[in-house]
Enzyme design. Sequence first.
Site, PDB file in Angstrom:
ATOM      1  N   SER A   1      -5.744 -21.537  14.250  1.00  8.74           N
ATOM      2  CA  SER A   1      -5.076 -22.797  14.904  1.00  8.74           C
ATOM      3  C   SER A   1      -5.364 -24.093  14.078  1.00  8.74           C
ATOM      4  O   SER A   1      -4.929 -24.133  12.752  1.00  8.74           O
ATOM      5  CB  SER A   1      -5.399 -23.130  16.332  1.00  8.74           C
TER       6      SER A   1
ATOM      7  N   ASP B   1      -1.565 -26.422   0.016  1.00  5.35           N
ATOM      8  CA  ASP B   1      -0.293 -26.706  -0.209  1.00  5.35           C
ATOM      9  C   ASP B   1      -0.118 -28.197  -1.008  1.00  5.35           C
ATOM     10  O   ASP B   1       0.696 -28.211  -2.021  1.00  5.35           O
ATOM     11  CB  ASP B   1       0.728 -26.667   0.826  1.00  5.35           C
TER      12      ASP B   1
ATOM     13  N   LYS C   1      -3.177 -17.973  14.541  1.00  2.93           N
ATOM     14  CA  LYS C   1      -2.760 -18.550  15.728  1.00  2.93           C
ATOM     15  C   LYS C   1      -1.848 -19.830  15.227  1.00  2.93           C
ATOM     16  O   LYS C   1      -2.369 -20.720  14.909  1.00  2.93           O
ATOM     17  CB  LYS C   1      -3.999 -19.078  16.516  1.00  2.93           C
TER      18      LYS C   1
END
Length: 204
Positions: A112, A123, A137
């Site tokens: 999560s 990124d 998740k």
Amino acid sequence: DVIEVSSIEWDILEDNIAHVMIHHFRKNIDTEFRKIALDILASDIKGIIIDVRRNPGGFLEVTKQLGEWFMEKDEIFVIEDFPREKKEDRVSKTGRLSQYPVVVLIDKGSASASEILAGALRDNRGALLIGENSFGKGSIQTLRRLSDNSSIKITIASWLTPKGEMISGKGLAPDIEVEMTQEDYDRGRDPQLNKAVETIKEMI
């Protein structure tokens, strides 16, 4: 008695490398991390290892507040992917730790919010992910009350990394895969952390 469990801890490893262990993204973690960040800025730290292994997630907003320390203004923190639209959640300021080399430790217990943070740093910052594939998740859910006073959770959207990678069901693959075996646990060894130290030394 009341036992207080810290959401975050840190220590200084060899060659002035900070090892920041985030156990859960609870409501007070932004305050706790601010103290750590100021200590790092006041020290001779040369690189930072963010450790979200076995971190099940928590509050997205405080996760973003922590991530902002490492990112630059207007970079995408996470994307909310609804059936008919995508919403980009961007950071509002450039963080004071954004110039430090960073690697992130993940494993199958990283879920999560910890996956969202790892994806954002990878990124945007090029942070290498080290360890094992994360849990996966990445669903956004809402709670609906029914007429018989029961309730149901409905998935309404998915979290995507800033570059559009789906988290749910697949997790994040590490850039450098390092397994922790039962023997490692039994003998108190941590090859994943050792690899993180080795990697960040090459970045300093």
